[in-house]
Structure formats: C-alpha cells, structure tokens
Design a protein around this motif. Structure first.
Motif, PDB file in Angstrom:
ATOM      1  N   VAL A 113       0.783  -1.231  -0.086  1.00 30.28           N
ATOM      2  CA  VAL A 113       0.016   0.018   0.248  1.00 30.28           C
ATOM      3  C   VAL A 113       0.743   1.365   0.105  1.00 30.28           C
TER       4      VAL A 113
ATOM      5  N   ALA B   6      -9.184  -0.962   8.768  1.00 32.28           N
ATOM      6  CA  ALA B   6      -8.800  -0.019   8.131  1.00 32.28           C
ATOM      7  C   ALA B   6      -8.716   1.592   8.892  1.00 32.28           C
ATOM      8  N   ASP B   7      -9.562   1.484  10.005  1.00 36.07           N
ATOM      9  CA  ASP B   7      -9.386   2.379  10.920  1.00 36.07           C
ATOM     10  C   ASP B   7      -7.794   2.263  11.725  1.00 36.07           C
TER      11      ASP B   7
ATOM     12  N   ARG C 184      -2.821   7.731   2.580  1.00 38.90           N
ATOM     13  CA  ARG C 184      -2.925   6.796   1.681  1.00 38.90           C
ATOM     14  C   ARG C 184      -2.688   7.572   0.148  1.00 38.90           C
TER      15      ARG C 184
ATOM     16  N   PHE D  74      -4.470   7.185  -2.130  1.00 42.99           N
ATOM     17  CA  PHE D  74      -6.022   7.190  -2.579  1.00 42.99           C
ATOM     18  C   PHE D  74      -7.109   7.455  -1.486  1.00 42.99           C
TER      19      PHE D  74
ATOM     20  N   PRO E 253      -9.879   5.955   0.431  1.00 36.92           N
ATOM     21  CA  PRO E 253     -10.456   4.602   0.479  1.00 36.92           C
ATOM     22  C   PRO E 253     -11.874   4.576   0.442  1.00 36.92           C
ATOM     23  N   GLY E 254     -12.497   5.762   0.768  1.00 39.59           N
ATOM     24  CA  GLY E 254     -13.773   5.602   1.017  1.00 39.59           C
ATOM     25  C   GLY E 254     -14.573   6.645   0.010  1.00 39.59           C
ATOM     26  N   ALA E 255     -13.893   7.416  -0.965  1.00 40.39           N
ATOM     27  CA  ALA E 255     -14.500   8.477  -1.698  1.00 40.39           C
ATOM     28  C   ALA E 255     -15.307   7.893  -2.742  1.00 40.39           C
TER      29      ALA E 255
ATOM     30  N   ASP F  33     -10.404  -6.007   4.314  1.00 38.76           N
ATOM     31  CA  ASP F  33      -9.910  -5.140   5.497  1.00 38.76           C
ATOM     32  C   ASP F  33     -10.094  -3.684   5.042  1.00 38.76           C
TER      33      ASP F  33
ATOM     34  N   VAL G 258      -7.876  -2.213   3.355  1.00 36.39           N
ATOM     35  CA  VAL G 258      -6.576  -1.580   3.247  1.00 36.39           C
ATOM     36  C   VAL G 258      -5.859  -2.260   2.161  1.00 36.39           C
TER      37      VAL G 258
ATOM     38  N   ALA H 228     -19.624   6.548   3.874  1.00 32.99           N
ATOM     39  CA  ALA H 228     -18.729   6.422   2.791  1.00 32.99           C
ATOM     40  C   ALA H 228     -17.624   5.379   2.700  1.00 32.99           C
ATOM     41  N   VAL H 229     -18.148   4.249   2.814  1.00 34.75           N
ATOM     42  CA  VAL H 229     -17.349   3.019   2.749  1.00 34.75           C
ATOM     43  C   VAL H 229     -17.751   2.659   1.055  1.00 34.75           C
ATOM     44  N   VAL H 230     -16.607   2.161   0.660  1.00 34.31           N
ATOM     45  CA  VAL H 230     -16.356   1.621  -0.720  1.00 34.31           C
ATOM     46  C   VAL H 230     -16.898   0.132  -0.746  1.00 34.31           C
TER      47      VAL H 230
ATOM     48  N   HIS I  74     -20.568   1.727  -4.053  1.00 33.39           N
ATOM     49  CA  HIS I  74     -20.321   2.802  -3.262  1.00 33.39           C
ATOM     50  C   HIS I  74     -21.431   3.329  -2.442  1.00 33.39           C
TER      51      HIS I  74
ATOM     52  N   ARG J  40      -8.877   1.029  -5.129  1.00 36.22           N
ATOM     53  CA  ARG J  40      -9.886   0.904  -4.231  1.00 36.22           C
ATOM     54  C   ARG J  40      -9.926  -0.551  -3.685  1.00 36.22           C
TER      55      ARG J  40
END
Lengths: 114, 369
Positions: free
Chosen positions: A35, A94-95, A108, A110, A112-114, B218, B220, B247-249, B264, B335
C-alpha cells in the motif's frame, strides 16, 4: 491456528525491499507492504497475525532474528518500522491502519472511501 | 433459456430445492462463503479455513470440475509394495526414502495447475508418527504434514497441491519411517476460476456469526485474484458492510484492462453503482425495481450501513473482465473493498427474468431474506 492480532506495519520506501524479504522469510509470501503512502514515500500492510508472529517481532526487537531472516535486513528495518498491534476486533482494520498513518503524518495515495 | 424449462421456477420468497447458481447456463464463476470446503488459508490449498478470523489464501469456485488425471499411476520406488488390489504398502524403517507418483504426464504439464490429492491410509507395525504430502517437490517448503495415530489407525488425506516449477513433483509422499498402506489414491485436476492470494497481508478473512458466513476485506490491501481475467456480463452477489461507517466503498467486482465496477455506499440511504469506463445496463438491490441510475436512494428505513446482508444484481451492457474480488485499479484509482461477501455468481451473458429469479432466490436464502 488462531489469528488473535490485527497488525498494521509501515516502512519507508528505502527499506521496503528489506521489509518484504523479512516478511517472506517468515512465511508471509511475496509482495507484502503493497500500500503506497504519501506518494510512495512509505509502504504499508494490514493483516491478521498469530501470536507466534507477534512474539517473533518482539524477539527481533530484542536482537533475536527469527529463523531464516537476514540480520542485516532486520537492522535496516526495525529502527524505522512503524507498527500498530491490537487484539482482533479492537476496531476496523482500516481504521487501525489509517490511525497509524495519521499518527505519523502519512496519507494513503488514494481515498479509500471516496 | 433454461435447459430444464421454467416450470421449476420457485415461488416468491423461497428457493427451489436443488437449484443453485450452477443450474443456470452461462455461469463463469460462483463463490460461496457458506461452503467451508472451498476456503483455504494458504494459496496452495493447505490448511482449510476452520475458524472465525482466519485468512483466506484460496477460494474454490462452487462450479469447478475435478476430472481424474489420465495416465496410469506408477510407483517407481521399490520401497513400495504393490499389493495387487489397488493398495500399496511401504515398509521401510531404514530412514528417508521418498517416492513420487508418475501420472503419465510430464512435470511441465502440472505447472500452474491445482491438483486434488486424496487417499486412505492404514498404519501397521512400527507406525510412522507422521506422513508428509509435499506440495513443492523435495523441498519442505509448502508441504503439509499430518500427525498419525497409534498402530492400527486408519485415516484419509484429502487436500490440494499447486505445482509451481518444472522440478516440482505432482505428488510426493514421505514419512518418518514405519509401515503403512495407502489405497483409493486419486489425483484430480481442478478446472475452474480459482481465486487466490500468495501475499499473507493481502488475504481477506473468513467470518462466521450465527447462520451467516462471509469473506471480509480489510479495506486496506486485501484482494483475491484469478490467474487470468475472465469475461462476465451479469453479477449477482450477497454482501454487507465489514464496518459501520459512512462513505465505505463496497466493492463487488473488479476488472482488468480499463473498466471498473464497484458499489459505493455514499451514506445510510444512498447506494450507487459505478461502472467506471464501461456502461452498466441496469442494477438493483434485493427484489427492488431495476434501475439504470448510477446513484439511487434506497427505500426509506433501509440502513445500508448496517451489517444486514443484501443481494445486489448488476447487468453490464457489454461483457467485461473480472479478475479481482475486493479490489480494483484503474489508472491512478485504487480501491479496496471494506465489505463482507457472502456469495457471488458471475455469468457471461444477460439472464432472462426467470433465470435471474432463480439465482436471486438462492442468494436471498443465503442472506436470510
């Protein structure tokens, strides 16, 4: 096999290859630390781990190289390794990873949640 | 059209007995977290997933085939005795003496293939304390050993090997001495879209709670991959959130070669399907109406950020490639899915409404709908 820990590890780009060799020597396979962070200045991983891995990491920090690991790689990586080790379920992985990044001013590459 | 006709279509709210995603023609791949026999911790197919939170290094498709490998089995090492009844006995207490099985194929035939190995064994006098089934030739890397019990013990080995290099043996069985007999030896080639991950940190994890089973990313670096991309046009998947946050993918599929395809979750009530550079024909959640909108508010009161699983169906206007589960890349965009996937079926064509209903009912049953 019980995976009772969730871990986040980050290394500077200059030590990435050595860190990958350590991970592979410890049975983690190739291409860990995949990553990119802060435009490739650092690289990280997020995983679940067995207690034996955490013990080996702690022993390495005390100067005992795990079997098969090149001590020179450990010497290069350990001083600059950023780590977070928590019992599984403490929070979302992830948190945990993002918190470790934020703690050291890393982002990051990128969203991750956008 | 369904080969078995439409008369078997189930009634609303229940799945037809014996109907699975494989019952509908055009199935490219089907993954089922409820079938624990398809999930393994190592990418070589070792260490079956047996506990909550275990990493997943390999996921077998539910629609795989396992044809017998052709060619007579031969036992070139004389330490084995051919009993003439399909069984072979090894009686050698003089130390290491491995052998391998010649299946009538050259070693190169096996490279990259996943092979299922199974045999029954009986321990006799001076029993070995372990039997080793090597996955990677003479090296002890990637092997699997299992302890065996006392004299007279019988058991069965049933596992997988993935041949990596030309010097690797298809199968190599060894022990630390003693006498034992194996019978009902079978080698089968696994044919199908096998997902795998050789990098430990990038393996998703297995989850179980109540009647639910899932593969969790996860968010990540977790991703399962096919060796080569395959084409699909319809996706029917059961998923939910791994975590409860906005806003979690929620990635449902990924493609190589330019296209992207993911879900999304914008907030608790808005679900969007992003077709990236390709065009999504239509999609829907559960048994709601089909929509072609990229962004679609769901029914009031349905909280998308809960861990309640739902069924997502998507049809693409044109076939696209599928290679990664839980991850996609497209240029500068990367992503990772932070979701739980309970099951997913990919088809190479658009299904008829009746066919879709069959698969939907099966998936809805998995989701507890």
């Amino acid at each position: 096999m019980t995976y009772s820990y969730q871990i986040a590890l980050i290394v500077p780009a200059a030590q990435r290859e050595a860190a990958k060799r350590i991970a592979e020597a410890m049975g983690w396979g190739p291409d860990n630390y995949r990553v990119p962070l802060s435009d490739g200045a650092y690289y990280g991983l997020s995983a679940v781990a067995q207690p034996s891995f955490v013990d080996a990491l702690a022993a390495a920090g005390s100067g005992t190289a795990p079997e098969g690991v090149d001590p020179a790689d450990l010497e290069a990586v350990l001083p600059v390794l950023l780590s977070s080790i928590e019992p599984v379920g403490t929070r979302a992985q992830a948190d945990q990873f993002d918190a470790l990044c934020a703690q050291h001013g890393l982002t990051r590459s990128f969203e991750p949640g956008a | 059209m369904l080969a078995f006709g439409l008369s078997l279509a189930p009634g609303r709210g229940r799945a037809a007995r014996g109907i699975t995603p494989a019952s509908v023609p055009g199935l490219v791949a089907w993954y089922d977290a409820f079938d624990q026999t398809t999930l393994f911790q190592s990418s070589f197919g070792g260490d079956a997933v047996s506990s909550n939170g275990a990493p997943i290094g390999m996921a077998l498709p539910g629609n795989r085939r396992e044809p017998e490998l052709s060619g007579a089995l031969t036992f070139p090492d004389l330490v084995w005795t051919d009993n003439g009844d399909g069984s072979y006995t090894r009686d050698n207490d003089s130390g290491f003496s491995a052998f391998y099985l010649n299946t009538g194929h050259s070693a190169s035939y096996f490279i990259g293939k996943l092979i299922r190995v199974s045999f029954d064994y009986t321990l006799e006098a001076d029993s070995p304390s372990r039997i080793l089934v090597y996955r990677r030739g003479q090296s002890d890397q990637g092997n699997e050993s299992f302890a065996v019990g006392a004299f007279g013990t019988s058991g069965r080995y049933d596992g997988y090997i993935r041949v990596v290099g030309p010097s690797d043996r298809p199968v190599w069985i060894d022990s630390n001495g003693g006498k034992y007999t194996i019978r009902n030896f079978r080698l089968r080639e696994v044919v199908g879209q096998v997902l795998m991950q050789t990098t430990a940190a990038a393996r998703p994890t297995y989850g179980a709670s109540g009647s639910h089973r899932w593969i969790a990313g996860d968010g990540v670096d977790d991703v399962l991959q096919l060796a080569e991309p395959v084409q699909y046009q319809t996706l029917i998947m059961v998923l939910s959130h791994a975590v409860v946050q906005a806003a979690v993918v929620a990635l449902v599929g990924a493609v190589a070669g330019g296209g992207t395809h993911y879900v999304h979750i914008a907030d608790a009530t808005t679900l969007s399907l992003d077709g990236g550079t390709m065009k999504t024909g239509r999609w829907k959640q559960n048994d709601g109406p089909w929509t072609s909108k990229e962004r679609n508010p769901v029914a009031p009161g349905r909280d998308l950020l809960s861990r309640t699983p739902y069924v997502l169906s998507a049809e693409l206007e044109e076939p696209q490639e599928f290679r990664n589960l839980l991850h996609f890349e497209n240029g500068s965009t990367v992503r990772y899915g932070n979701v739980r996937i309970y099951g997913a079926a990919f088809y190479d064509r658009i299904l008829t409404d009746a066919e879709h209903t069959l698969v939907y009912r099966y998936m809805a049953g998995k989701a507890g709908l």
